[in-house]
Design an enzyme around this catalytic site. Structure first.
Site, mmCIF file in Angstrom:
data_model
loop_
_atom_site.group_PDB
_atom_site.id
_atom_site.type_symbol
_atom_site.label_atom_id
_atom_site.label_comp_id
_atom_site.label_asym_id
_atom_site.label_seq_id
_atom_site.Cartn_x
_atom_site.Cartn_y
_atom_site.Cartn_z
ATOM 1 N N LEU A 228 -3.018 -68.829 46.761
ATOM 2 C CA LEU A 228 -3.513 -68.503 48.163
ATOM 3 C C LEU A 228 -4.478 -67.507 48.367
ATOM 4 O O LEU A 228 -5.166 -67.274 49.199
ATOM 5 C CB LEU A 228 -2.275 -68.132 49.103
ATOM 6 C CG LEU A 228 -2.322 -68.334 50.447
ATOM 7 C CD1 LEU A 228 -2.564 -69.753 50.595
ATOM 8 C CD2 LEU A 228 -0.875 -68.029 51.121
ATOM 9 N N SER A 229 -4.800 -66.522 47.161
ATOM 10 C CA SER A 229 -5.720 -65.493 47.047
ATOM 11 C C SER A 229 -6.900 -65.772 46.570
ATOM 12 O O SER A 229 -7.105 -66.025 45.333
ATOM 13 C CB SER A 229 -5.146 -64.539 46.361
ATOM 14 O OG SER A 229 -6.000 -63.478 45.808
ATOM 15 N N PRO A 230 -8.161 -65.834 47.425
ATOM 16 C CA PRO A 230 -9.398 -66.133 46.734
ATOM 17 C C PRO A 230 -9.797 -65.115 45.833
ATOM 18 O O PRO A 230 -10.614 -65.380 44.652
ATOM 19 C CB PRO A 230 -10.366 -66.065 47.882
ATOM 20 C CG PRO A 230 -9.517 -65.406 49.031
ATOM 21 C CD PRO A 230 -8.192 -65.465 48.643
#
EC number: 2.5.1.18
Length: 226
Positions: A15-17
């Protein structure tokens, strides 16, 4: 025999770019530096709750900056990041619990495929604006990463088992014990010292700690399918 590789742990959530940026750069450097890279699927929601932190997109000024920042970093790192159209629904409502449990199961049963399956999930949510919460989407990502449909289905059936749930919880708690307040977190184990580095912009400092040469975010391998 050469020197024993130094162990690096990368705690990440798809979910974390910013986790994707750190992941790609460290995957490229693992063949350049003398390191053993241990990928640690982690639940960012658990870390934020434990630390009392909140996603940067929840703060208006940070949210505006984040779009510009990721656009430039995407170009600089050659990682194809594109914001989902319905950002808040994808990131804040749907989340990544099932995906991270699936990656935990992959690590437990097929660790050799963890890097590729992780990358495919990032590609879906952060490059092609595709779902990562529904079973068909997760199965499609696993199959594209080289897993047989039978293997992927078996792992998907295990995401609700106590073993998988507890492993993801333990990994998330381990990141918190290192001092994590967000992701990505890189933990370097160097002789008698352990160093926790937050974010994707501390890799030059990591090179310093390792005594290795930092050459910037080297390009992906020619055969890498990003």
């Amino acid at each position: 025999m050469g020197p024993v590789p130094r162990t690096l742990e990368l705690f990440y959530d798809v979910l974390s770019p910013y986790s994707w940026l750190a992941f790609e750069v460290l995957c490229r450097y693992k063949n350049i530096w003398n390191i053993s890279l241990q990928l640690q699927p982690t639940l960012i929601g658990g870390i934020l709750r434990e630390s009392g932190n909140q996603p940067p997109a929840m703060l208006p000024h940070k949210a505006v900056y984040m779009r510009s920042d990721l656009r430039l970093l995407s170009q600089h790192h050659q990682v194809p990041i594109h914001f989902p159209k319905d950002f808040f629904s994808v990131i804040l409502k749907k989340g990544s619990l099932t995906a991270m449990r699936f990656l935990t199961a992959v690590k437990m049963e097929h660790p050799e495929l963890l890097e590729k399956v992780s990358r495919e999930l990032w590609m879906r949510v952060w490059s092609r604006d595709e779902d990562i919460t529904e079973p068909p989407s997760i199965l499609a990502a696993a199959e594209k990463a080289g897993m047989s449909m039978e293997q992927a289905q078996e792992l998907l059936e295990r995401v609700s088992t106590p073993q998988v749930k507890n492993q993801l919880k333990e990994t998330t708690e381990a990141a918190c014990k290192y001092g994590a307040f967000g992701l990505p977190v890189t933990v370097a184990h160097l002789q008698d010292e352990t160093h926790m580095l937050f974010g994707s912009d501390r890799l030059e400092l990591l090179a310093h700690l390792l005594g290795e040469k930092w050459m910037g975010p080297v390009p992906p391998a020619v055969n890498a399918k990003l």
